[in-house]
Write an enzyme that holds these catalytic residues in place. Structure first.
Site, short mmCIF file in Angstrom:
data_model
loop_
_atom_site.label_atom_id
_atom_site.label_comp_id
_atom_site.label_asym_id
_atom_site.label_seq_id
_atom_site.Cartn_x
_atom_site.Cartn_y
_atom_site.Cartn_z
N HIS A 152 -6.31 -8.03 -27.22
CA HIS A 152 -5.24 -8.82 -27.98
C HIS A 152 -4.50 -9.68 -27.27
CE1 HIS A 152 -6.44 -6.03 -31.42
NE2 HIS A 152 -6.68 -4.94 -30.48
N GLY B 146 -2.99 -0.18 5.24
CA GLY B 146 -1.84 0.16 4.18
C GLY B 146 -2.42 0.27 2.72
N ARG B 147 -3.66 -0.46 2.31
CA ARG B 147 -4.17 -0.73 1.07
C ARG B 147 -5.35 0.68 0.67
NH1 ARG B 147 -4.98 -4.77 4.03
NH2 ARG B 147 -7.02 -5.76 4.39
N LYS C 148 6.73 -14.14 5.54
CA LYS C 148 7.66 -13.01 5.96
C LYS C 148 8.84 -13.76 7.06
CE LYS C 148 4.93 -8.94 5.57
NZ LYS C 148 4.23 -7.96 6.49
N GLY D 86 0.80 -1.20 0.25
CA GLY D 86 0.00 -0.03 0.12
C GLY D 86 0.89 1.29 0.08
N LYS E 180 4.24 2.59 6.46
CA LYS E 180 3.20 2.44 7.73
C LYS E 180 4.01 2.26 8.93
CE LYS E 180 -1.13 0.93 9.71
NZ LYS E 180 -2.22 0.11 9.52
N GLU F 29 -6.45 -8.48 -0.81
CA GLU F 29 -5.77 -8.25 0.50
C GLU F 29 -6.88 -8.11 1.57
OE1 GLU F 29 -2.57 -5.52 2.02
OE2 GLU F 29 -1.37 -7.31 1.80
N GLU G 74 11.72 -5.03 3.12
CA GLU G 74 12.04 -4.69 1.67
C GLU G 74 12.28 -2.96 1.75
OE1 GLU G 74 9.55 -6.63 2.21
OE2 GLU G 74 9.15 -8.19 0.85
O1 BG6 Z 1 3.50 0.51 4.83
P1 BG6 Z 1 4.28 -0.73 5.39
O2 BG6 Z 1 4.00 -0.98 6.86
O3 BG6 Z 1 5.84 -0.80 4.94
O4 BG6 Z 1 3.51 -1.99 4.93
C1 BG6 Z 1 3.65 -2.33 3.38
C2 BG6 Z 1 2.69 -3.41 3.00
O5 BG6 Z 1 3.21 -4.52 3.88
C3 BG6 Z 1 2.56 -5.68 3.49
O6 BG6 Z 1 3.09 -6.69 4.15
C4 BG6 Z 1 0.90 -5.69 3.98
O7 BG6 Z 1 0.47 -6.86 3.53
C5 BG6 Z 1 0.58 -4.36 3.23
O8 BG6 Z 1 -0.96 -4.14 3.69
C6 BG6 Z 1 1.11 -3.20 3.35
O9 BG6 Z 1 0.79 -2.09 2.55
#
Ligand code: BG6
Length: 560
Positions: A400, A283-284, A524, A170, A222, A369, A228
């Site tokens: 196409h 997040g989404r 994760k 998100g 968030k 999600e 990542e």
């Molecule tokens: O904004 P963050 O905390 O880095 O999270 C990013 C995403 O992390 C994912 O693991 C969640 O499933 C999402 O909902 C979220 O948007």
């Protein structure tokens, strides 16, 4: 709340599907009822001052090519009533903790509450409290105007013209989709990059052509703990410090969009350069929050504000319109109708609009999600199918590639087609726009009317053995969304919120929590363990032979 399948409206719909639903022939329904289009079309008109053309933009939702009769709609509305959709909606807008597995309110609507109505969580006015919605918006306005005007300068005094948003899920999909959708309004001197993937290629490619003196990093997370994002952000920080010989000023080049002040400051970003939001923003659903800062920087704060205002107009419609007239509620109920009574497993969204090319990807997270859940509110598994697989690509390209399956495959694929009446690029005297529109209309018509064997034969010169291959079953449902102008910020905001509340309606009927995402956690945790094992001797421990075998092979081929 009781499971949906135990509601009397559900059994009633099952019987209705047997007696009516299974036998509806759409082309005949149109022939026998010249008013069908009017009966099943709903319209929202956006306020003139936020609309793209200066007049109030109409957005038309034509539900008439769906496998429904007036009775079906009444029965679906009954189902929504019995499932408490309106009650749940009102609870969401009242700031109640409807995200019951995380004990949180679901209050992203407050972020776009441009009419500043009182909205409270736990008795606190989230709009006007210190650090609340209005304060953050003001911070975003000031900052985005300073950066766009060049008043905010990099460490060598230059204007910042490259924006690198580092975030995932998100914290990436909304900003990417919206900045692409609103490219027409974007600052021409600004280059945007969105780094999300942990694949080093993503950050490396973004940094490759960037100049540290003119680059602004937005670290969007968030939680500020997503592996990542923190890894990519650290790589970006090291690059910045290395390229500037340690002279680069983090405070001028890095800002954070987050709810987690302590992690932000640990990373080295001053709390003054943090744009906050609250845990009641999923997040989404966060593009409306500080996470949308890249949007405000790119299209300007006034346009960002219109984006919020268009969203708010759809919120108000969803809150106020009776279910039978309620556009997102109808969209959600149709999805339930197809999923649970026809056994449909998918939902195709095809924008006939190149600017909306990331819209389906954005909706994938929103829908899947939110409603990719099995467990209902009492902890028991649902006895019915829930969230459909949402997919899509812009048209005409999709026609196409995979439309073969939509037209002639064995699956029922309820589809949404989206078109703006006006293009931002009316090149070749609008020829492109007219061709785009002709395809938008033709695809929905073709999916509905199909082509019989007799019609194929009547075309002449078709060898009999080819006839069945050229038959189109037809009767395939579509919802056609027509924006009565160009898609500007407000129109886009309203379209997104249509899908948000459609998703809400589905989840409310299915009695699931559309607002958590526990399903992303297991992978994760395992990835963390395996990451350690890559640096240790051997091929890990406790794995099945496939995982262990692949881990060993990866280490040996990769030289780890
Ligand atoms: O904004 P963050 O905390 O880095 O999270 C990013 C995403 O992390 C994912 O693991 C969640 O499933 C999402 O909902 C979220 O948007």
């Amino acid at each position: 709340m009781a499971p949906a399948s135990s509601l009397s409206a559900w059994s009633d719909l099952q019987a209705h599907h047997e007696s009516v639903g299974r036998t509806i022939v759409l082309k005949d329904a149109f022939k026998s009822d010249p008013k069908r289009f009017d009966k099943f079309t709903r319209k929202i008109t956006l306020p003139a001052d936020i609309s793209s053309g200066g007049n109030g933009t109409d957005i038309i939702f034509d539900f008439s090519k769906n496998l429904i009769t007036e009775e079906t709609l009444e029965k679906l509305v009954k189902l929504a009533e019995e499932a408490g959709v309106e009650k749940k909606r009102d609870a969401m807008f009242a700031g109640e903790k409807i995200n019951f597995t995380e004990g949180r309110a679901v209050y992203h609507a407050a972020l776009r509450n441009v009419t500043n109505q009182p909205m409270k969580v736990d008795g606190v006015d989230v709009m006007n409290t210190k650090g609340g919605v209005n304060d953050v918006l003001e911070h975003m306005r000031v900052f985005s105007e300073q950066v766009r005007s060049g008043e905010w300068k990099g460490y060598t005094g230059k204007k910042l013209t490259t924006i690198i948003n580092v975030g995932i899920g998100g914290s990436d999909l909304g900003p990417v989709m919206v900045t692409e959708a609103l490219k027409h309004y974007g600052a021409k001197d600004m280059t945007l990059h969105f780094v999300s993937n942990i694949d080093g290629t993503h950050v490396a490619e973004a940094l490759a052509n960037s100049d540290p003196e003119t680059t602004l990093f937005l670290i969007a997370s968030k939680t500020f703990t997503t592996a990542e994002t923190t890894t990519n952000a650290n790589t970006a920080k090291s690059w910045f410090l290395e390229k500037t010989g340690g002279k680069g000023d983090i405070a001028k080049h890095f800002v954070a969009l987050s709810t987690n002040e302590s992690e932000v400051t640990k990373f080295g970003i001053d709390a003054a350069n943090m744009f906050g939001f609250e845990s009641w923003v999923g997040g989404r659903y966060s593009v409306w929050s500080a996470i949308g800062l890249s949007v405000a920087l790119y299209v300007g704060f006034d346009n960002f504000h219109k984006f919020l205002a268009g969203a708010h107009a759809m919120d108000q419609h969803f809150q106020q319109a009776p279910l039978k007239e309620n556009i997102p509620a109808i969209g959600g109920l149709l999805s339930v109708w197809y999923s649970n009574f026809y056994g449909a497993q998918t939902h195709l969204v095809a924008p006939f609009d190149q600017y909306l090319h990331r819209f389906p990807a954005y909706l994938q997270q929103l829908s899947m999600e939110s409603n990719g859940k099995t467990i209902t509110s009492d902890g028991s598994p649902a006895k019915y199918t829930t969230g459909p697989i949402l997919f899509g690509e812009p048209c005409t390209n999709a026609q196409h590639s995979f439309f073969q399956l939509v037209h002639q495959g064995t699956k029922l694929i309820p589809s949404d087609f989206i078109l703006a009446a006006k293009s931002h690029n009316p090149v070749s005297d609008n020829l492109h726009q007219k061709m785009l529109a002709s395809n938008y209309l033709a695809q929905a018509e073709a999916l509905m009317v199909g082509k019989t064997a007799e019609e194929v034969r009547a075309e002449g010169n078709v060898p009999e053995e080819l006839v069945p291959h050229k038959v189109f079953m037809g009767n395939r449902p579509t919802t056609s969304i027509l924006v009565g102008g160009a898609i500007g910020p407000a129109e886009l905001g309203a379209l997104i919120v249509y899908y948000e509340h459609l998703t809400f309606t589905e989840g409310a009927v299915w009695d699931i929590n559309s607002f958590d995402q526990w399903g992303v956690e297991l992978g994760k945790v395992l990835a963390k363990k395996i990451l350690k094992e890559i640096d240790e001797e051997g091929a890990g421990s406790g794995h099945d032979s496939s995982t262990g075998g692949l881990l060993g092979a990866f280490k040996s081929y990769g030289g780890f």
